[in-house]
Design a protein around this motif. Structure first.
Motif, PDB file in Angstrom:
ATOM      1  N   THR A  86     -17.714 -57.269   6.908  1.00  0.00           N
ATOM      2  CA  THR A  86     -17.933 -57.474   5.475  1.00  0.00           C
ATOM      3  C   THR A  86     -17.308 -56.328   4.689  1.00  0.00           C
ATOM      4  OG1 THR A  86     -19.655 -57.348   3.773  1.00  0.00           O
ATOM      5  CG2 THR A  86     -20.207 -56.381   5.882  1.00  0.00           C
ATOM      6  N   TYR A 134     -10.421 -54.178   0.423  1.00  0.00           N
ATOM      7  CA  TYR A 134      -9.830 -55.384  -0.148  1.00  0.00           C
ATOM      8  C   TYR A 134     -10.659 -56.538   0.386  1.00  0.00           C
ATOM      9  CZ  TYR A 134      -7.748 -54.492   4.378  1.00  0.00           C
ATOM     10  OH  TYR A 134      -7.577 -54.147   5.689  1.00  0.00           O
ATOM     11  N   VAL A 135     -10.568 -57.671  -0.299  1.00  0.00           N
ATOM     12  CA  VAL A 135     -11.433 -58.792   0.097  1.00  0.00           C
ATOM     13  C   VAL A 135     -10.586 -59.923   0.656  1.00  0.00           C
ATOM     14  CG1 VAL A 135     -13.199 -60.402  -0.681  1.00  0.00           C
ATOM     15  CG2 VAL A 135     -13.073 -58.122  -1.691  1.00  0.00           C
ATOM     16  N   PRO A 142     -10.684 -59.867  10.070  1.00  0.00           N
ATOM     17  CA  PRO A 142     -11.265 -58.553  10.388  1.00  0.00           C
ATOM     18  C   PRO A 142     -11.873 -58.498  11.794  1.00  0.00           C
ATOM     19  CG  PRO A 142     -11.899 -59.224   8.182  1.00  0.00           C
ATOM     20  CD  PRO A 142     -11.171 -60.382   8.775  1.00  0.00           C
TER      21      PRO A 142
HETATM   22  N1  ADE Z   1     -14.446 -60.040   4.948  1.00  0.00           N
HETATM   23  C1  ADE Z   1     -13.730 -60.203   3.828  1.00  0.00           C
HETATM   24  N2  ADE Z   1     -13.038 -59.106   3.545  1.00  0.00           N
HETATM   25  C2  ADE Z   1     -13.332 -58.202   4.523  1.00  0.00           C
HETATM   26  C3  ADE Z   1     -12.952 -56.872   4.795  1.00  0.00           C
HETATM   27  N3  ADE Z   1     -12.130 -56.206   3.985  1.00  0.00           N
HETATM   28  N4  ADE Z   1     -13.459 -56.260   5.870  1.00  0.00           N
HETATM   29  C4  ADE Z   1     -14.323 -56.911   6.672  1.00  0.00           C
HETATM   30  N5  ADE Z   1     -14.727 -58.154   6.475  1.00  0.00           N
HETATM   31  C5  ADE Z   1     -14.231 -58.810   5.401  1.00  0.00           C
END
Ligand code: ADE
Length: 481
Positions: A86, A134-135, A142
């Motif tokens: 996350t 970052y998302v 990940p």
């Molecule tokens: N899920 C969405 N973005 C993520 C990130 N940057 N690192 C880990 N899980 C993720």
């Protein structure tokens, strides 16, 4: 090592991890990677796994029930370290990869949509980890990144120990530039020194390029590098007593948690009180040395809660770790190291690395190591056997902490110089890797001490103490007998 990945897209994960190095390690049985489809566990008639968030807001949330049931099916009641990937997690680093690689089993939970119902996370997640600020649209990429980085640290996955040793970050420097054929491309020539055949000059050039690149791109890493170089320089002036600390740093496994007095670049020798505390990533052990009680006190304050093993010297440091930090003494050891600049003569002819077929033999005969520990050492290419008429007559190895040990010779083959040959062989192999060979000898093991003297190893003036957290049941001992 086993990975289970709880996901809504099992094919993506399975396909992403079945090729190249990781795929081969799975084929060889070193890794097991299972993708668990969370949707298989929903109780919803239409197969739904998501719903609207209470309180409103954009998007959908993954519900607690399917995630929890998938988790229960995957773990079968076992306690398994469970990583929720996350953007809200702690940063994933090489250090964390090393720590997670020590587990026998890991579970990854991949979120989708706007996340997962908090209540199930509270019940099952042990670690919240992010791969960067970052998302992404989901947790699968990940999770795959983490599985890859962790896997390559599992013994046997890269094929040999050297590959893991030479990795980027292993000494806090970024890698130098590399070139392949042709010698000239788009008018750019390969740097002359790389064509010179002068290995020393090549190494110096590469180190300088690494330093320059790191200073420019990652000043934070460069600062760590300089701190480490300073400590190495101080330790190398007293290597007989501190070779275990020196080698942990030189081999890129030790992280400095505390450097005071002479071990600190900023304080230097001006300060009377000195202390050095390292966390050795490869064996999850803290290494502490200090000149006085104040130094030990400061060191104790920096020992991570998760650390279950420690090596302390001198004696008062060991005593204080027992009295104030919940450790107890496992072994008091003499430390020896080999500092000559030449290889030793190996008189016994047939000595070679052991393979998985020797696991049972080695585990049955070396009383201080668990079967899993010995199997890991064999996989790492760190166990060597002496053969007489094709049959195994004895063995030696390099422990996870980097010391040579685990020497054993069959009763019927003793007093023929096989033990000395095995140790000479292990010393030579260590030297070839650029290591300073060293060993820990249990106090009272006179036979081993005589062997060390005969081979020309020098004995430290200070003993060292191996310690374990009182609460921990030590399954593996990593000390030489
Ligand atoms: N899920 C969405 N973005 C993520 C990130 N940057 N690192 C880990 N899980 C993720």
């Amino acid at each position: 090592m086993r990975f289970q990945i709880l996901t809504l897209f099992p094919d993506m994960v399975a396909n992403g991890l079945n090729t190249s190095v990781i795929g081969r390690a799975v084929e060889k049985g070193i890794l097991q990677i299972d993708a668990v489809n969370i949707r298989d566990y929903t109780q919803d008639r239409h197969g739904r796994v998501d719903d609207y968030p209470y309180g409103g807001g954009a998007g959908m949330l993954m519900q607690a029930q399917p995630v929890f049931d998938a988790y229960r099916a995957a773990t079968g009641g076992r306690k398994v370290r469970t990583v929720y990937v996350t953007p809200q997690g702690v940063p994933f680093t090489q250090k964390l990869a090393g720590e997670l690689a020590q587990e026998e089993e890991l579970l990854f939970l991949c979120g989708h949509y706007e996340g997962i119902d908090e209540r199930v996370l509270e019940e099952i997640v042990t670690d919240y980890v992010s791969i960067g600020d970052y998302v992404l649209t989901g947790g699968e990429l990940p999770a795959m990144v983490m599985v890859d980085a962790i896997s390559r640290l599992v013994p046997g996955v890269l094929g040999n120990e050297i590959s893991a040793d030479t990795e980027s970050f292993h000494n806090d420097l970024l890698e130098y530039p590399q070139y392949s054929r042709p010698e000239e491309w788009h008018g750019k020539r390969v740097p002359q020194v790389l064509l010179s055949g002068d290995h020393r000059a090549v190494e110096e050039w590469r180190l300088e390029r690494s330093r320059e690149r790191t200073r420019r791109i990652r000043p934070d890493l460069y600062e760590r590098y300089e701190r480490r170089e300073w400590a190495i320089w101080r330790l190398s002036r007293q290597k007989r007593d501190t070779v275990h600390l020196l080698e942990s740093l030189r081999r890129g496994r030790g992280e400095i948690l505390l450097a005071r007095g002479e071990f600190s670049r900023l304080e230097g020798s001006a300060s009377q009180s000195s202390a050095l505390l390292l966390y050795d990533r490869a064996c999850s052990t803290c290494l502490l040395t200090a000149s006085d009680e104040a130094g030990v006190e400061r060191g104790i304050g920096e020992i991570p809660e998760v650390c279950r093993l420690a090596v302390a010297s001198p004696g008062f440091a060991a005593e204080m770790l027992c009295g104030k930090a919940g450790f107890e003494i496992l072994h008091e050891c003499l430390q020896v190291c080999y500092t000559e600049r030449r290889n030793l003569r190996v008189s016994h002819g047939d000595i070679r690395p052991l393979g998985p077929e020797h696991e049972a033999y080695v585990a049955e005969r070396y009383g201080l190591g668990s079967r899993a520990y010995m199997a890991g050492r064999i996989l790492a290419g760190a166990m060597y056997g002496a053969f007489v008429d094709g049959a195994l007559a004895g063995f030696i190895g390099v422990h996870e902490d980097g010391s040579i040990g685990m020497l054993y010779v069959e009763e019927r083959c003793r007093r023929q110089g096989i033990g000395a040959s095995l140790e000479a062989y292990a010393i030579n192999r260590e030297r070839e890797k650029g290591h300073i060979p060293y060993a820990h000898i249990l106090v009272g093991n006179e036979g081993s001490l005589r062997l060390q003297e005969k081979l020309g190893l020098c004995l430290a003036r200070q003993n060292i103490w191996w310690l374990a957290k009182k609460t921990c049941i030590l399954e593996q001992s990593m000390i030489d007998s």
